[in-house]
Design a protein around this motif. Structure first.
Motif, short mmCIF file in Angstrom:
data_model
loop_
_atom_site.label_atom_id
_atom_site.label_comp_id
_atom_site.label_asym_id
_atom_site.label_seq_id
_atom_site.Cartn_x
_atom_site.Cartn_y
_atom_site.Cartn_z
N GLU A 45 30.72 26.75 9.72
CA GLU A 45 30.90 28.12 9.22
C GLU A 45 30.84 29.13 10.36
OE1 GLU A 45 28.88 31.25 6.05
OE2 GLU A 45 28.34 29.13 5.97
N ILE A 46 29.90 28.94 11.28
CA ILE A 46 29.78 29.84 12.42
C ILE A 46 31.07 29.84 13.24
CG2 ILE A 46 28.65 30.14 14.67
CD1 ILE A 46 26.04 29.17 13.29
N PHE A 47 31.54 28.64 13.60
CA PHE A 47 32.71 28.56 14.46
C PHE A 47 33.99 28.90 13.72
CE2 PHE A 47 29.58 26.39 17.03
CZ PHE A 47 29.78 27.05 18.24
N GLY A 48 34.02 28.67 12.41
CA GLY A 48 35.17 29.12 11.61
C GLY A 48 35.26 30.64 11.60
N THR A 49 34.12 31.30 11.49
CA THR A 49 34.08 32.76 11.52
C THR A 49 34.55 33.28 12.87
OG1 THR A 49 32.26 32.78 9.93
CG2 THR A 49 32.58 34.77 11.25
N ILE A 50 34.10 32.63 13.94
CA ILE A 50 34.52 33.03 15.28
C ILE A 50 36.03 32.87 15.43
CG2 ILE A 50 34.41 32.44 17.74
CD1 ILE A 50 31.42 31.77 17.25
N ARG A 51 36.56 31.72 15.00
CA ARG A 51 38.01 31.48 15.10
C ARG A 51 38.80 32.52 14.31
NH1 ARG A 51 36.12 26.16 14.45
NH2 ARG A 51 36.14 25.07 16.44
N SER A 52 38.32 32.87 13.12
CA SER A 52 39.01 33.88 12.30
C SER A 52 39.01 35.23 12.99
CB SER A 52 38.33 34.01 10.93
OG SER A 52 38.44 32.82 10.20
N SER A 53 37.88 35.58 13.58
CA SER A 53 37.79 36.86 14.28
C SER A 53 38.70 36.91 15.50
CB SER A 53 36.34 37.14 14.70
OG SER A 53 35.52 37.29 13.57
N ALA A 55 41.49 35.16 15.87
CA ALA A 55 42.86 35.22 15.36
C ALA A 55 43.20 36.65 14.92
CB ALA A 55 43.05 34.24 14.20
N GLU A 56 42.25 37.33 14.29
CA GLU A 56 42.46 38.71 13.86
C GLU A 56 42.68 39.62 15.07
OE1 GLU A 56 39.96 42.21 11.58
OE2 GLU A 56 39.58 40.12 11.04
N ALA A 57 41.86 39.47 16.10
CA ALA A 57 42.01 40.28 17.31
C ALA A 57 43.33 39.97 18.01
CB ALA A 57 40.83 40.04 18.26
N GLU A 58 43.71 38.70 18.05
CA GLU A 58 45.00 38.34 18.64
C GLU A 58 46.14 39.01 17.88
OE1 GLU A 58 44.34 33.95 20.64
OE2 GLU A 58 44.76 34.05 18.49
#
Length: 124
Positions: A45-53, A55-58
């Motif tokens: 969950e932690i790393f999924g949240t990081i990946r989503s963030s 991707a959003e910034a990208e």
């Protein structure tokens, strides 16, 4: 005026990148099972949240697709280009009472060899 904007971008990007890398480094400290108890689901969950963030910034920068994965490395290349050891070997070294600081310093040096200077300045 565009020089000021470019300078501001670099100045702020350097500071913010340093903060992000420090936060990720400190997050990694939570992996110490001697101090913390956690589940694989919590970590995912932690790393999924990081990946989503990320991707959003990208997306804000107009980056819509992740870069293609690097070509597979041969065994001899993998050791130098991605200096990681299997977790079982690391755990065995820790259990045997060997310090990990020497390995971490070595790993940081090997990572720095393949990291662009702009990013290398901010690695902790």
């Amino acid at each position: 005026m565009s020089k000021d904007k470019a300078g501001n971008f670099v100045r702020l990007a350097e500071k913010r990148l340093a903060n992000v890398l420090e936060a990720i480094r400190v997050l990694g400290n939570l992996s110490n099972r001697g101090n913390y108890t956690y589940t694989d689901e919590q970590v995912a969950e932690i790393f999924g949240t990081i990946r989503s963030s990320v991707a959003e910034a990208e997306g804000l920068f107009g980056i819509t697709a992740p870069p293609p994965p690097p070509p597979p490395l041969e065994e001899s290349q993998a050791v130098w280009e991605n200096p990681m050891i299997p977790i079982s070997e690391w755990q065995a070294a820790v259990t045997a009472g060997e310090t990990t600081s020497g390995y971490m310093n070595w790993m940081d040096e090997k990572r720095a060899e393949g990291v662009p200077e702009f990013v290398r300045r901010f690695q902790c």
